[in-house]
Scaffold this active site. Sequence first.
Site, mmCIF file in Angstrom:
data_model
loop_
_atom_site.group_PDB
_atom_site.id
_atom_site.type_symbol
_atom_site.label_atom_id
_atom_site.label_comp_id
_atom_site.label_asym_id
_atom_site.label_seq_id
_atom_site.Cartn_x
_atom_site.Cartn_y
_atom_site.Cartn_z
ATOM 1 N N CYS A 8 0.836 -1.209 0.000
ATOM 2 C CA CYS A 8 0.000 0.000 0.000
ATOM 3 C C CYS A 8 0.867 1.253 0.000
ATOM 4 C CB CYS A 8 -0.913 -0.030 1.226
ATOM 5 S SG CYS A 8 -1.778 1.519 1.514
ATOM 6 N N HIS A 107 -8.625 7.690 3.251
ATOM 7 C CA HIS A 107 -8.089 9.047 3.389
ATOM 8 C C HIS A 107 -9.170 10.089 3.206
ATOM 9 C CE1 HIS A 107 -7.630 7.713 -0.808
ATOM 10 N NE2 HIS A 107 -7.849 8.968 -1.154
#
Length: 120
Positions: A8, A107
């Site tokens: 990631c 996010h």
Amino acid sequence: MSQTDPNCLFCKIVEGKIPSRKVYEDDDILAFHDIQPWAPMHFLLIPKQHVASLAQVGPEHAGVLGRMLALAPRLAAENGARPYPEGGHRVIINTGDDGGQEVHHLHLHVIGGPRPWRKG
Ligand code: 5GP
Ligand code: ZN
């Protein structure tokens, strides 16, 4: 801090393996400037723990998510957003392909500053 995903991008930013321009950091949360800003101010707020998206959030994440939301206006004001209500900022959480999510680590986009913006 707990789980990270070795593949990631944002986990790599959390671990410092990929550099970022840091806006804020504590034990659980990191904020850094977006590499392709839409506006004079555009940063991302993420949990340090790998959570793929808002669709994966459960009750165990409520605390950190609440703290991220509460931080957004404070960090916006410290990083170029004019005060509410004339100023303010936009918070976006893209979720899944139809939601326009490209990086699969949860996010918040926090976007602001004087208009015009490049996007949004
Ligand atoms: P999404 O489309 O997943 O909601 O947003 C991902 C965001 O991450 C995009 O706005 C993109 O510009 C930003 N981004 C992608 N790669 C990097 C990177 O390596 N560093 C930083 N700081 N931002 C990135
Ligand atoms: Zn991750």
